[in-house]
Design a protein around this motif. Structure first.
Motif, PDB file in Angstrom:
ATOM      1  N   GLU A  98       0.831  -1.203   0.000  1.00 52.02           N
ATOM      2  CA  GLU A  98       0.000   0.000   0.000  1.00 52.02           C
ATOM      3  C   GLU A  98       0.865   1.251   0.000  1.00 52.02           C
ATOM      4  N   ILE A  99       0.410   2.266  -0.739  1.00 54.95           N
ATOM      5  CA  ILE A  99       1.048   3.579  -0.777  1.00 54.95           C
ATOM      6  C   ILE A  99      -0.020   4.620  -0.487  1.00 54.95           C
ATOM      7  N   ASP A 100       0.367   5.688   0.218  1.00 59.55           N
ATOM      8  CA  ASP A 100      -0.603   6.709   0.601  1.00 59.55           C
ATOM      9  C   ASP A 100       0.090   8.079   0.643  1.00 59.55           C
ATOM     10  N   ASP A 101      -0.662   9.118   0.366  1.00 57.05           N
ATOM     11  CA  ASP A 101      -0.263  10.514   0.562  1.00 57.05           C
ATOM     12  C   ASP A 101       1.136  10.811   0.028  1.00 57.05           C
ATOM     13  N   VAL A 102       1.253  10.840  -1.295  1.00 60.47           N
ATOM     14  CA  VAL A 102       2.523  11.150  -1.955  1.00 60.47           C
ATOM     15  C   VAL A 102       2.563  12.654  -2.247  1.00 60.47           C
ATOM     16  N   SER A 103       3.612  13.325  -1.765  1.00 64.98           N
ATOM     17  CA  SER A 103       3.724  14.766  -1.976  1.00 64.98           C
ATOM     18  C   SER A 103       5.107  15.117  -2.503  1.00 64.98           C
ATOM     19  N   ILE A 104       5.153  16.167  -3.342  1.00 65.45           N
ATOM     20  CA  ILE A 104       6.389  16.660  -3.943  1.00 65.45           C
ATOM     21  C   ILE A 104       6.582  18.119  -3.547  1.00 65.45           C
ATOM     22  N   TYR A 105       7.801  18.458  -3.156  1.00 57.54           N
ATOM     23  CA  TYR A 105       8.153  19.836  -2.825  1.00 57.54           C
ATOM     24  C   TYR A 105       9.376  20.228  -3.650  1.00 57.54           C
ATOM     25  N   ASN A 106       9.412  21.452  -4.089  1.00 55.08           N
ATOM     26  CA  ASN A 106      10.617  21.974  -4.735  1.00 55.08           C
ATOM     27  C   ASN A 106      11.412  22.827  -3.762  1.00 55.08           C
ATOM     28  N   THR A 107      11.386  22.391  -2.512  1.00 53.45           N
ATOM     29  CA  THR A 107      12.155  22.993  -1.429  1.00 53.45           C
ATOM     30  C   THR A 107      12.787  21.874  -0.614  1.00 53.45           C
ATOM     31  N   VAL A 108      13.712  22.268   0.242  1.00 54.79           N
ATOM     32  CA  VAL A 108      14.352  21.319   1.156  1.00 54.79           C
ATOM     33  C   VAL A 108      13.577  21.330   2.464  1.00 54.79           C
ATOM     34  N   LEU A 109      12.830  20.271   2.739  1.00 53.08           N
ATOM     35  CA  LEU A 109      12.173  20.172   4.034  1.00 53.08           C
ATOM     36  C   LEU A 109      13.227  19.856   5.092  1.00 53.08           C
ATOM     37  N   SER A 110      13.195  20.580   6.188  1.00 56.62           N
ATOM     38  CA  SER A 110      14.180  20.383   7.251  1.00 56.62           C
ATOM     39  C   SER A 110      13.869  19.123   8.048  1.00 56.62           C
ATOM     40  N   THR A 111      14.836  18.709   8.828  1.00 57.40           N
ATOM     41  CA  THR A 111      14.650  17.542   9.694  1.00 57.40           C
ATOM     42  C   THR A 111      13.494  17.757  10.649  1.00 57.40           C
ATOM     43  N   SER A 112      13.375  18.960  11.204  1.00 50.82           N
ATOM     44  CA  SER A 112      12.298  19.227  12.163  1.00 50.82           C
ATOM     45  C   SER A 112      10.931  19.200  11.489  1.00 50.82           C
ATOM     46  N   ILE A 113      10.839  19.708  10.268  1.00 54.95           N
ATOM     47  CA  ILE A 113       9.551  19.698   9.566  1.00 54.95           C
ATOM     48  C   ILE A 113       9.148  18.272   9.218  1.00 54.95           C
ATOM     49  N   ILE A 114      10.091  17.484   8.747  1.00 50.05           N
ATOM     50  CA  ILE A 114       9.765  16.092   8.408  1.00 50.05           C
ATOM     51  C   ILE A 114       9.323  15.340   9.657  1.00 50.05           C
ATOM     52  N   ALA A 115       9.987  15.591  10.773  1.00 50.31           N
ATOM     53  CA  ALA A 115       9.581  14.957  12.034  1.00 50.31           C
ATOM     54  C   ALA A 115       8.185  15.412  12.438  1.00 50.31           C
ATOM     55  N   SER A 116       7.875  16.697  12.227  1.00 48.52           N
ATOM     56  CA  SER A 116       6.542  17.194  12.577  1.00 48.52           C
ATOM     57  C   SER A 116       5.470  16.574  11.690  1.00 48.52           C
ATOM     58  N   HIS A 117       5.795  16.330  10.420  1.00 45.91           N
ATOM     59  CA  HIS A 117       4.841  15.649   9.540  1.00 45.91           C
ATOM     60  C   HIS A 117       4.548  14.241  10.054  1.00 45.91           C
ATOM     61  N   ALA A 118       5.603  13.546  10.451  1.00 44.40           N
ATOM     62  CA  ALA A 118       5.407  12.192  10.985  1.00 44.40           C
ATOM     63  C   ALA A 118       4.537  12.229  12.231  1.00 44.40           C
ATOM     64  N   SER A 119       4.815  13.179  13.124  1.00 41.04           N
ATOM     65  CA  SER A 119       4.039  13.277  14.365  1.00 41.04           C
ATOM     66  C   SER A 119       2.591  13.647  14.082  1.00 41.04           C
ATOM     67  N   GLU A 120       2.378  14.627  13.202  1.00 40.81           N
ATOM     68  CA  GLU A 120       1.016  15.043  12.899  1.00 40.81           C
ATOM     69  C   GLU A 120       0.266  13.934  12.180  1.00 40.81           C
ATOM     70  N   GLY A 121       0.994  13.124  11.414  1.00 43.16           N
ATOM     71  CA  GLY A 121       0.357  11.988  10.769  1.00 43.16           C
ATOM     72  C   GLY A 121       0.039  10.857  11.721  1.00 43.16           C
TER      73      GLY A 121
END
Length: 742
Positions: free
Chosen positions: A372-395
């Motif tokens: 299974e695959i879910d919620d695929v997103s593309i950014y043309n920016t560098v997401l920081s370590t803290s933002i990626i961690a916040s995405h995981a937590s909010e998810g």
């Protein structure tokens, strides 16, 4: 113009335009048709009705109770409720409708419990943002009243809102329940479900109620269109790909996401129990290209849910990989990603791609994903370590605390040769000691495993440096806990197997080996990384080495206060009993008359020593306590004459099995003394170049007055073995040190 039919053409409320002559004829009676070029008032229209003999009814009152004005709604079960009353008809006798954005009217029903007219609105198919909700009621006399207001549709979860607000340029939620369109929530890159993936399965984002897509591993994938924000423009100096996945199989090669082709692109795929994030730009497009493939990887398990993020940063020339909010690996050597308009896909390779092992595949669709695959997103920016961690937590994913990680051996910036022991300490806040997945690799090669040794509470491996080129090498280490939270470290060492002598010493099992090749500082590095010693006083570093055809330097001692202090350790003196021990070194003496200690371990009860006295070199050992049937014994010693200014290779060999203590000078035995037993733990201090604390001598003197008997000269290549070197091994070492070929 016509009455009772369309004459030629007309427009309708549903946007239909008809212009094919006469049609849509009226069925019934029409009378008294009048046209005004003024706007008749409500009172005028009512008077016309009365004059014509009709009844003017009083319109019911009506208010839109739910949803409230400017409220936020979502999903497929939004309650629409209207409160209505009439001067003549009962509430239940009124007819009610609702509509959205002035579209078609939909029927409502009277609820005798709430006393409202109600309906359920499926808002899940409406665009994000403001929409107009309107209700109307009319009585039995057809007197009617309508009212309405604006509400805000937000069908994106808090996680999805965060993805959008953090700048995603494409976002496929993969939450469709039917059809073949995979909608791009923020852009225009709607994809096409190909094969027959299973839509509407339970989503992978724990905090989100929307669904995901299951791929069968055979022919399912999502075909994505080319677009400027994704691949057909560029160069892209930054790119983040974020998604959630759960694989039914992690061993076969399966593509989760890929964009580009054999010249430029990105790919995320599974292979042999690992997830790889790979990037490349192999054409000469700018000053930083060609580059790649560059990849990062992490071990994954089947039937486990992962949030993954792949971050390309051309400004720092780095590629980073994240799992469940934690950084798992960083690779260097990237640049900008230029236009790459080969096909793009989720769940398979669509057209062509590159892999970490050098494979280049360009045979249309292949490597279908199973899971299974879910919620695929593309950014043309560098997401920081803290933002990626916040995405995981909010998810709703647990972002674990990364384990501690300490590389004990080899030592950073040291020179290594032969078989090198790799030692890593790692602990976690949740996982038990020894249960972590600790890995290491050389120069970006494949990750290698370690074995946990409970006695030392460390993870161990062996590195055969003879298989590497000479020079600098980067060793990377990572420790992953059960949450896949990961800690990383790296060191740089220099492989120098050009010293056949050093390689032979290590290959013959030295437990400690000080080459004394430091140019500065106070640390005498142990080549095995476990017994670093300390230069005390101010010995002269980087003195000319004593080995022929070997660039390694040595240490000069001034005979006054210089020595090397060696920390107690089980392999050297605090363990035991030692049934065998060899001590090896090279030296040149500026004075052979005074008593001078070259090496000593132990104290007045148990120990070994090599020292000069009155032109003689002594090898001595003793264990004068009754520790076992082989003790007490000694002091036992052998001696041989030496001279000022000569370079000597010396070895002391204790062999309890043979019952001897033997001395070697320049590869040849000078004799052995018998009656020797085991050497038990001897915790007094250990030193090179002086007596540190206490020692015994051949003449029966026992000295325990701290530091004394400082050596005057050069010492090089000190090694300790917990085996009895053979005569052949000693002769080989001596010959190599004197420049003989291996």
């Amino acid at each position: 113009v016509a009455i009772g039919a369309m004459w030629d053409d007309v427009r309708y409320h549903n946007a239909n335009i008809v212009n094919n002559n006469t049609r849509n004829h009226f069925d019934g009676e029409i009378d008294n048709v009048a046209i005004y070029n003024t706007a008749l008032s409500q009172s005028a229209i009512a008077s016309h009705t009365v004059i014509g003999g009709g009844t003017v009814g009083t319109a019911p009152s009506v208010s839109l109770v739910a949803p409230a004005a400017l409220s936020t709604v979502s999903g497929n079960s939004v309650l629409i409720a209207a409160s209505a009353a009439d001067d003549s008809d009962a509430r239940s006798e009124l007819t009610s409708h609702y509509r959205i954005d002035f579209g078609e009217w939909q029927a409502m029903s009277y609820n005798s419990v709430t006393l409202n007219h109600e309906a359920t609105w499926d808002a899940s198919g409406y665009s994000e943002g403001s929409h107009h909700v309107q209700v109307r009621v009319y009585d039995t006399e057809m007197a009617s009243k309508a009212t309405g207001h604006t509400v805000v549709v937000d069908n994106v979860s808090a996680y999805g809102d965060t993805v959008i607000s953090d700048g995603a340029v494409a976002f496929w939620r993969l939450n469709e329940s039917s059809g073949t369109t995979a909608a791009d929530l923020v852009g225009s890159l709607d994809g096409t479900y190909t094969g027959a993936p299973t839509l509407g399965v339970s989503g992978l984002v724990p905090s989100d109620t929307d669904s995901g897509v299951d791929f069968d591993g055979e022919d399912d994938y999502v075909d994505l269109p080319n677009g400027a924000v994704l691949n057909s423009a560029g160069p892209y100096a930054a790119r983040t790909v974020e998604l959630w996945f759960e694989a039914d199989d992690v061993n076969t090669r399966q593509v989760i996401f890929e964009e580009g082709g054999v010249s430029r692109g990105l790919s995320i795929y599974l292979d042999n129990g690992n997830v790889y994030m790979n990037a490349w730009n192999t054409l000469n497009d700018d000053v930083d290209s060609p580059w790649g493939p560059v990849w990062v990887s992490a071990p994954v398990e089947a039937n486990a849910t992962y949030q993954l993020a792949m971050v390309l940063n051309a400004n720092t020339n780095k590629l980073k990989g994240y799992l469940n909010g934690s950084l798992v690996e960083t690779a260097t050597g990237t640049g900008a990603l230029f236009k790459h308009n080969a096909d793009v896909a989720i769940g398979a390779m669509d057209d062509d791609t590159r892999f970490h092992d050098g494979a280049i595949v360009n045979n249309a669709q292949a490597y279908f994903f199973d899971g299974e695959i879910d919620d695929v997103s593309i950014y043309n920016t560098v997401l920081s370590t803290s933002i990626i961690a916040s995405h995981a937590s909010e998810g709703g994913q647990t972002v674990g605390v990364a384990p501690s990680l300490l590389v004990e051996a080899p030592v950073d910036s040291s020179t290594v040769a032969g078989n090198v022991e790799v030692l890593v300490h790692s602990y976690d806040d949740v996982d038990a000691n020894g249960s972590l997945d600790v890995q290491w690799r050389v120069d970006g090669g494949p990750w290698l495993g370690t074995t946990y040794e409970a006695e030392g509470e460390h993870y161990v491996a062996s590195w055969d440096t003879t298989l590497e080129d000479g020079g600098a090498h980067t060793l990377e280490f990572r420790s992953l806990d059960s949450d896949r939270a990961t800690s990383n470290d790296s060191i740089t060492v220099t492989v120098d197997n050009s010293s056949q002598y050093a390689a032979e010493v290590l290959a013959d099992g030295a437990v400690a080996y000080w080459r004394h090749g430091e140019a500065s500082g106070t640390t005498a590095l142990d080549e095995l990384g476990t017994h670093n010693a300390t230069y005390t006083g101010s010995p002269t570093l980087a003195a000319s080495g004593l080995l022929i055809n070997d660039a390694n330097t040595a240490v000069g001692f001034d005979g006054t206060n210089d020595f090397v202090s060696i920390t107690n350790a089980a392999a050297i003196n605090t363990g035991g009993p030692y049934g065998a021990r060899s001590v090896e070194m090279w030296f040149v003496a500026d004075n052979v008359t005074d008593r001078q200690v070259l090496f000593e371990e132990g104290g007045v009860s148990r120990g070994l020593a090599i020292y000069l006295d009155q032109g003689e070199l002594y090898f001595i050992g003793w264990n004068n306590r009754n520790d076992d049937p082989t003790t007490p014994w000694g002091p036992n010693w052998v001696k041989t004459p030496v001279a000022i200014g000569n370079a000597y290779h010396v070895v002391l060999v204790l062999d309890q099995t043979a019952g001897t203590i033997e001395g070697y000078l320049n590869g040849s035995s000078i004799g052995a003394d018998t009656g020797v037993g085991n050497l038990f733990s001897h915790t007094a201090k250990v030193a090179v170049g002086a007596m540190d604390d206490d020692v015994r001598f051949h003449d029966g003197s026992v000295t325990n007055t701290g530091q004394a008997y400082f050596f005057d000269g050069i010492i090089d290549e000190v090694a300790i073995y917990n085996t009895a070197l053979t005569a052949l091994q000693v002769a080989t070492h001596s010959a190599l040190g004197n420049g003989a070929p291996a």
